[in-house]
Design a protein around this motif. Structure first.
Motif, PDB file in Angstrom:
ATOM      1  N   GLU A   1       1.963   8.595  -3.085  1.00  0.00           N
ATOM      2  CA  GLU A   1       0.896   9.221  -3.159  1.00  0.00           C
ATOM      3  C   GLU A   1       1.113  10.613  -2.849  1.00  0.00           C
ATOM      4  O   GLU A   1       0.433  10.617  -1.332  1.00  0.00           O
ATOM      5  N   ILE A   2       1.214  11.476  -3.522  1.00  0.00           N
ATOM      6  CA  ILE A   2       1.239  13.077  -3.543  1.00  0.00           C
ATOM      7  C   ILE A   2       0.232  13.724  -3.986  1.00  0.00           C
ATOM      8  O   ILE A   2       0.065  13.823  -4.951  1.00  0.00           O
ATOM      9  N   LEU A   3      -0.710  14.580  -2.521  1.00  0.00           N
ATOM     10  CA  LEU A   3      -2.064  14.897  -2.985  1.00  0.00           C
ATOM     11  C   LEU A   3      -1.842  16.488  -2.925  1.00  0.00           C
ATOM     12  O   LEU A   3      -1.518  17.069  -1.355  1.00  0.00           O
ATOM     13  N   VAL A   4      -2.112  17.129  -3.446  1.00  0.00           N
ATOM     14  CA  VAL A   4      -2.065  18.962  -3.840  1.00  0.00           C
ATOM     15  C   VAL A   4      -3.067  19.266  -4.793  1.00  0.00           C
ATOM     16  O   VAL A   4      -3.294  18.448  -5.375  1.00  0.00           O
TER      17      VAL A   4
ATOM     18  N   MET B   1       0.688  -0.775  -0.244  1.00  0.00           N
ATOM     19  CA  MET B   1       0.154   0.283   0.017  1.00  0.00           C
ATOM     20  C   MET B   1       1.129   1.177  -0.295  1.00  0.00           C
ATOM     21  O   MET B   1       1.725   1.278   0.302  1.00  0.00           O
ATOM     22  N   ALA B   2       0.728   1.908  -0.694  1.00  0.00           N
ATOM     23  CA  ALA B   2       1.295   3.381  -0.691  1.00  0.00           C
ATOM     24  C   ALA B   2       0.988   4.036   0.342  1.00  0.00           C
ATOM     25  O   ALA B   2       0.229   3.824   0.844  1.00  0.00           O
ATOM     26  N   GLU B   3       2.158   4.689   0.506  1.00  0.00           N
ATOM     27  CA  GLU B   3       1.861   5.951   1.622  1.00  0.00           C
ATOM     28  C   GLU B   3       1.852   7.239   1.054  1.00  0.00           C
ATOM     29  O   GLU B   3       2.293   7.485  -0.671  1.00  0.00           O
ATOM     30  N   ILE B   4       0.578   7.899   1.817  1.00  0.00           N
ATOM     31  CA  ILE B   4       0.421   8.936   1.649  1.00  0.00           C
ATOM     32  C   ILE B   4       0.468  10.379   2.542  1.00  0.00           C
ATOM     33  O   ILE B   4       0.942  10.828   3.325  1.00  0.00           O
ATOM     34  N   VAL B   5       0.908  11.506   1.241  1.00  0.00           N
ATOM     35  CA  VAL B   5       1.579  12.927   1.392  1.00  0.00           C
ATOM     36  C   VAL B   5       0.355  13.555   0.844  1.00  0.00           C
ATOM     37  O   VAL B   5       0.107  13.874  -0.258  1.00  0.00           O
ATOM     38  N   ASP B   6      -0.635  14.035   2.433  1.00  0.00           N
ATOM     39  CA  ASP B   6      -1.454  14.815   1.797  1.00  0.00           C
ATOM     40  C   ASP B   6      -0.665  16.369   2.186  1.00  0.00           C
ATOM     41  O   ASP B   6      -1.225  17.022   3.041  1.00  0.00           O
ATOM     42  N   ALA B   7      -0.430  17.048   1.181  1.00  0.00           N
ATOM     43  CA  ALA B   7      -0.623  18.678   1.089  1.00  0.00           C
ATOM     44  C   ALA B   7      -0.663  19.569   0.898  1.00  0.00           C
ATOM     45  O   ALA B   7      -0.686  20.432   0.258  1.00  0.00           O
ATOM     46  N   ARG B   8      -2.215  19.382   0.558  1.00  0.00           N
ATOM     47  CA  ARG B   8      -2.792  20.236  -0.209  1.00  0.00           C
ATOM     48  C   ARG B   8      -3.904  21.364   0.932  1.00  0.00           C
ATOM     49  O   ARG B   8      -3.753  21.164   2.136  1.00  0.00           O
ATOM     50  N   GLY B   9      -3.218  22.979   0.312  1.00  0.00           N
ATOM     51  CA  GLY B   9      -3.577  23.372   1.367  1.00  0.00           C
ATOM     52  C   GLY B   9      -2.219  24.054   2.003  1.00  0.00           C
ATOM     53  O   GLY B   9      -2.926  24.588   2.268  1.00  0.00           O
ATOM     54  N   LEU B  10      -1.260  23.408   1.472  1.00  0.00           N
ATOM     55  CA  LEU B  10      -0.032  24.107   1.499  1.00  0.00           C
ATOM     56  C   LEU B  10       0.252  24.569   0.292  1.00  0.00           C
ATOM     57  O   LEU B  10       0.510  24.322  -1.075  1.00  0.00           O
ATOM     58  N   SER B  11       1.068  25.482   0.473  1.00  0.00           N
ATOM     59  CA  SER B  11       1.803  26.389   0.001  1.00  0.00           C
ATOM     60  C   SER B  11       3.406  25.890  -0.335  1.00  0.00           C
ATOM     61  O   SER B  11       4.094  25.297   0.481  1.00  0.00           O
ATOM     62  N   CYS B  12       4.060  26.739  -2.140  1.00  0.00           N
ATOM     63  CA  CYS B  12       5.431  26.082  -2.062  1.00  0.00           C
ATOM     64  C   CYS B  12       6.059  26.701  -0.989  1.00  0.00           C
ATOM     65  O   CYS B  12       6.183  27.464  -1.268  1.00  0.00           O
ATOM     66  N   PRO B  13       7.456  26.244  -0.383  1.00  0.00           N
ATOM     67  CA  PRO B  13       7.716  24.695  -0.911  1.00  0.00           C
ATOM     68  C   PRO B  13       7.582  23.385   0.164  1.00  0.00           C
ATOM     69  O   PRO B  13       7.514  21.888  -0.023  1.00  0.00           O
ATOM     70  N   GLU B  14       6.084  23.672   0.854  1.00  0.00           N
ATOM     71  CA  GLU B  14       5.787  22.747   2.381  1.00  0.00           C
ATOM     72  C   GLU B  14       5.887  21.793   0.856  1.00  0.00           C
ATOM     73  O   GLU B  14       5.708  20.738   1.769  1.00  0.00           O
ATOM     74  N   PRO B  15       4.832  21.359   0.040  1.00  0.00           N
ATOM     75  CA  PRO B  15       4.852  20.283  -0.876  1.00  0.00           C
ATOM     76  C   PRO B  15       5.461  18.876  -1.140  1.00  0.00           C
ATOM     77  O   PRO B  15       5.668  18.581  -0.800  1.00  0.00           O
ATOM     78  N   VAL B  16       6.609  20.020  -1.667  1.00  0.00           N
ATOM     79  CA  VAL B  16       8.182  19.491  -1.730  1.00  0.00           C
ATOM     80  C   VAL B  16       8.670  19.061  -0.428  1.00  0.00           C
ATOM     81  O   VAL B  16       9.461  17.586  -0.861  1.00  0.00           O
ATOM     82  N   LEU B  17       8.631  19.581  -0.026  1.00  0.00           N
ATOM     83  CA  LEU B  17       9.642  19.226   2.029  1.00  0.00           C
ATOM     84  C   LEU B  17       8.787  18.395   2.123  1.00  0.00           C
ATOM     85  O   LEU B  17       9.706  17.215   2.843  1.00  0.00           O
TER      86      LEU B  17
END
Length: 72
Positions: free
Chosen positions: A32-35, A1-17
């Motif tokens: 899986e990264i959610l943006v 199962m994939a690890e999920i990174v929920d970065a919705r609502g965050l501004s760059c560079p936070e999703p990248v970090l």
């Protein structure tokens, strides 16, 4: 199962970090990264590829994106 990174609502560079932190923690597998912006989607994809991860799929959901990456 994939690890999920929920970065919705965050501004760059936070999703990248958050993505890079998860990449370093896992080393390999699926993530899986959610943006919610085009810029975050592009920056996360570029960062993952620079670390040797492959972009498996990018899905546009209603108001956000699901970026699936993997590394064997």
């Amino acid at each position: 199962m994939a690890e999920i990174v929920d970065a919705r609502g965050l501004s760059c560079p936070e999703p990248v970090l958050l993505t890079l932190e998860t990449i370093k923690k896992l080393g390999k597998g699926e993530i899986e990264i959610l943006v919610d912006t085009d810029t975050s989607r592009e920056n996360v994809s570029r960062a993952a590829q620079s670390m040797g991860w492959q972009i498996v799929e990018v899905q546009q959901e209603e108001a956000w994106y699901r970026v699936k990456i993997s590394k064997d």
